[in-house]
Design a protein around this motif. Structure first.
Motif, PDB file in Angstrom:
ATOM      1  N   GLY A  67      27.192  58.626  14.415  1.00 55.48           N
ATOM      2  CA  GLY A  67      28.284  59.198  13.592  1.00 55.48           C
ATOM      3  C   GLY A  67      29.326  58.209  13.434  1.00 55.48           C
ATOM      4  O   GLY A  67      30.180  58.525  12.241  1.00 55.48           O
ATOM      5  N   ALA A  71      33.839  52.228   5.631  1.00 52.29           N
ATOM      6  CA  ALA A  71      32.490  51.721   5.033  1.00 52.29           C
ATOM      7  C   ALA A  71      32.309  52.792   3.636  1.00 52.29           C
ATOM      8  O   ALA A  71      31.666  52.334   2.692  1.00 52.29           O
ATOM      9  CB  ALA A  71      31.199  52.237   6.058  1.00 52.29           C
ATOM     10  N   LYS A  94      36.240  54.281   9.493  1.00 54.80           N
ATOM     11  CA  LYS A  94      36.714  55.504   8.692  1.00 54.80           C
ATOM     12  C   LYS A  94      38.211  55.239   8.620  1.00 54.80           C
ATOM     13  O   LYS A  94      38.892  56.401   8.852  1.00 54.80           O
ATOM     14  CB  LYS A  94      36.401  56.644   9.472  1.00 54.80           C
ATOM     15  CG  LYS A  94      34.767  56.899   9.727  1.00 54.80           C
ATOM     16  CD  LYS A  94      34.311  58.271  10.142  1.00 54.80           C
ATOM     17  CE  LYS A  94      32.774  58.321  10.478  1.00 54.80           C
ATOM     18  NZ  LYS A  94      32.063  59.516  10.736  1.00 54.80           N
ATOM     19  N   THR A 143      26.177  53.695   7.314  1.00 51.90           N
ATOM     20  CA  THR A 143      27.184  53.567   5.907  1.00 51.90           C
ATOM     21  C   THR A 143      27.689  52.087   5.755  1.00 51.90           C
ATOM     22  O   THR A 143      27.723  51.438   4.542  1.00 51.90           O
ATOM     23  CB  THR A 143      28.271  54.443   6.022  1.00 51.90           C
ATOM     24  OG1 THR A 143      27.607  55.712   6.262  1.00 51.90           O
ATOM     25  CG2 THR A 143      28.801  54.848   4.596  1.00 51.90           C
ATOM     26  N   LYS A 160      27.331  53.414  11.281  1.00 53.76           N
ATOM     27  CA  LYS A 160      26.657  52.325  11.068  1.00 53.76           C
ATOM     28  C   LYS A 160      25.950  52.041  10.161  1.00 53.76           C
ATOM     29  O   LYS A 160      26.038  51.220   9.261  1.00 53.76           O
ATOM     30  CB  LYS A 160      25.740  52.286  12.375  1.00 53.76           C
ATOM     31  CG  LYS A 160      26.400  52.202  13.734  1.00 53.76           C
ATOM     32  CD  LYS A 160      25.394  52.016  15.098  1.00 53.76           C
ATOM     33  CE  LYS A 160      24.650  53.400  15.079  1.00 53.76           C
ATOM     34  NZ  LYS A 160      25.446  54.525  15.496  1.00 53.76           N
ATOM     35  N   ASP A 173      40.384  55.555   6.435  1.00 55.35           N
ATOM     36  CA  ASP A 173      40.548  56.090   5.001  1.00 55.35           C
ATOM     37  C   ASP A 173      41.183  57.441   4.915  1.00 55.35           C
ATOM     38  O   ASP A 173      41.459  58.048   6.140  1.00 55.35           O
ATOM     39  CB  ASP A 173      39.327  56.051   4.267  1.00 55.35           C
ATOM     40  CG  ASP A 173      38.184  56.796   5.156  1.00 55.35           C
ATOM     41  OD1 ASP A 173      38.523  57.694   5.452  1.00 55.35           O
ATOM     42  OD2 ASP A 173      37.085  56.083   4.946  1.00 55.35           O
TER      43      ASP A 173
HETATM   44  P1  GDP Z   1      25.806  56.302  12.041  1.00 53.55           P
HETATM   45  O1  GDP Z   1      24.920  57.646  12.995  1.00 53.55           O
HETATM   46  O2  GDP Z   1      26.690  55.679  12.924  1.00 53.55           O
HETATM   47  O3  GDP Z   1      24.754  55.471  11.444  1.00 53.55           O
HETATM   48  O4  GDP Z   1      26.730  56.766  10.984  1.00 53.55           O
HETATM   49  P2  GDP Z   1      26.674  57.316   9.448  1.00 53.55           P
HETATM   50  O5  GDP Z   1      26.430  56.082   8.666  1.00 53.55           O
HETATM   51  O6  GDP Z   1      25.276  58.326   9.080  1.00 53.55           O
HETATM   52  O7  GDP Z   1      27.584  58.141   8.936  1.00 53.55           O
HETATM   53  C1  GDP Z   1      28.020  59.352   9.833  1.00 53.55           C
HETATM   54  C2  GDP Z   1      29.104  60.231   8.908  1.00 53.55           C
HETATM   55  O8  GDP Z   1      30.204  59.641   8.628  1.00 53.55           O
HETATM   56  C3  GDP Z   1      28.241  60.358   7.333  1.00 53.55           C
HETATM   57  O9  GDP Z   1      28.747  61.795   7.133  1.00 53.55           O
HETATM   58  C4  GDP Z   1      29.284  59.391   6.482  1.00 53.55           C
HETATM   59  O10 GDP Z   1      29.410  59.724   5.262  1.00 53.55           O
HETATM   60  C5  GDP Z   1      30.635  59.419   7.194  1.00 53.55           C
HETATM   61  N1  GDP Z   1      31.056  57.921   7.259  1.00 53.55           N
HETATM   62  C6  GDP Z   1      30.510  56.826   7.338  1.00 53.55           C
HETATM   63  N2  GDP Z   1      31.365  55.924   7.095  1.00 53.55           N
HETATM   64  C7  GDP Z   1      32.504  56.602   6.766  1.00 53.55           C
HETATM   65  C8  GDP Z   1      33.888  56.072   6.495  1.00 53.55           C
HETATM   66  O11 GDP Z   1      34.347  54.737   6.332  1.00 53.55           O
HETATM   67  N3  GDP Z   1      34.842  57.004   6.149  1.00 53.55           N
HETATM   68  C9  GDP Z   1      34.740  58.290   6.274  1.00 53.55           C
HETATM   69  N4  GDP Z   1      35.677  59.094   5.929  1.00 53.55           N
HETATM   70  N5  GDP Z   1      33.464  58.821   6.452  1.00 53.55           N
HETATM   71  C10 GDP Z   1      32.502  57.929   6.981  1.00 53.55           C
END
Ligand code: GDP
Length: 329
Positions: free
Chosen positions: A70, A246, A207, A75, A73, A209
């Motif tokens: 979450g 991201a 995140k 993204t 990664k 942002d």
């Molecule tokens: P992973 O489990 O680490 O691969 O995380 P994901 O890339 O699947 O992202 C998890 C959630 O966080 C998703 O709903 C993304 O859209 C959100 N997310 C990822 N990067 C960002 C960011 O830079 N800003 C925001 N606000 N949300 C993000």
């Protein structure tokens, strides 16, 4: 390797090698499947293949990326990888996820990830190797790195979930280790252990942002202070702490600038080379351990031998030392 391929190409290994060296992604996939195979005949073929491409390896930059589920990664890798292919680089993404297996699904692999990057002709994404044996997954990943390099990929990203021991394993196969964090979670809440932070060459707070910016800036200062207290790392590198989003694709270029700086510095001071040599020697010993274990547990009748002794040990009829001695006598 699938049997159709084997049947239609009597000289399959040679074809596989040639196509791999031409950078054909389909053949890279086949080659990775081959080295992941547990079949005895495939193991022999894998050794021959790896041996045949070894002179074409080692020229990439190997980057480990970790962070809790979450954190963003996939993204981040999507944005980061696309930025790199935009610069003409060839990017391979491999994931290590020992939690995954065919029935339970996996933290990394059960959603559509990196959609844009997966359609990019200059990127290669290999979903996580399945299996619960971290050592085995790691062996495969090390060889997959070599195969990606032979296929001309010059940035190899190894992704792992930042919750367990897999970080130590990834640290042992990459040049640079990037830790993604979130603001405001607290280390405990994020499940990131201090040891993992100490392993990082770079901490990026994702995140950063919208309404999260203020908290992200505060976290950046906190982590900067924390990093100062860590013992100096072997690379003589001051670990940068940065912000990124991201989703909004901010801070991604700056992160890459830092990585390039690290690459230049560690080439200059020799660390990149020393680190890789150390990693190879470590890998060599790991492989010996794995081979010894394999040959022990595949001895004919070993299961009965073990069972018999387990019972004797449980009922205190024999000491553990004696039981082991007997198996090796
Ligand atoms: P992973 O489990 O680490 O691969 O995380 P994901 O890339 O699947 O992202 C998890 C959630 O966080 C998703 O709903 C993304 O859209 C959100 N997310 C990822 N990067 C960002 C960011 O830079 N800003 C925001 N606000 N949300 C993000």
């Amino acid at each position: 390797m699938d049997s159709t391929f084997r049947r239609t190409h009597p000289n399959h290994l040679q074809v596989l090698k040639e196509r791999l060296l031409l950078g054909e992604r389909v053949y890279l996939s086949k080659a990775i499947t081959l080295v992941e195979s547990k079949k005895a005949e495939d193991k022999i073929a894998s050794s021959e293949l790896i041996d045949g491409i070894i002179n074409n390896t080692g020229k990439s930059l190997r980057i480990g990326i970790t962070g809790v589920p979450g954190v963003g990664k996939s993204t981040f890798i999507e944005a980061f990888g696309s930025m790199l292919t935009g610069k003409g680089r060839k990017v391979a993404v491999l994931s290590i996820d020992p939690s995954s297996n065919r029935t339970r699904g996996s933290i990394l692999g059960d959603k559509t990830r990196m959609d844009q990057l997966s359609r990019d002709p200059n990127a290669f994404i290999r979903p996580s190797a399945s299996g619960s044996n971290l050592g085995g997954v790691a062996q495969n990943t090390r060889e997959s790195i070599l195969l990606c390099e032979a296929a001309g990929f010059d940035i190899i990203i190894i992704e792992t979930v930042g919750v367990g021991q897999s970080e130590t394993v990834v640290k042992g196969m990459v040049d640079y280790f990037l830790l993604l964090m979130l603001a405001g979670g607290g280390d405990e809440l994020q499940g990131i252990k201090r040891g993992i932070m100490e392993m990082a060459d770079h901490i990026l707070i994702n995140k950063a942002d919208k309404e999260n910016i203020k908290a992200a800036k505060k976290a950046k200062e906190d982590y900067k202070n924390a990093v100062h207290l860590f013992p100096p790392n072997d690379a003589d590198w001051i670990v940068p702490v940065g912000l990124c989003s991201a989703i909004e694709k901010s801070g991604i270029n700056e992160a890459w600038d830092q990585i390039e700086k690290y690459e230049a510095v560690s080439k200059e001071n020799g660390w990149l080379d020393i680190n890789r040599k150390n990693q190879s020697v470590e890998w060599f010993h790991e492989r010996i351990h794995a081979r010894l274990e394999d040959s022990f547990y595949s001895r004919p009748g070993i299961e009965d031998e073990l069972k018999k002794r387990e019972e004797l040990i449980s009922s205190q009829k024999i000491s553990v030392r004696k039981a082991v001695d007997e198996l090796f006598s």
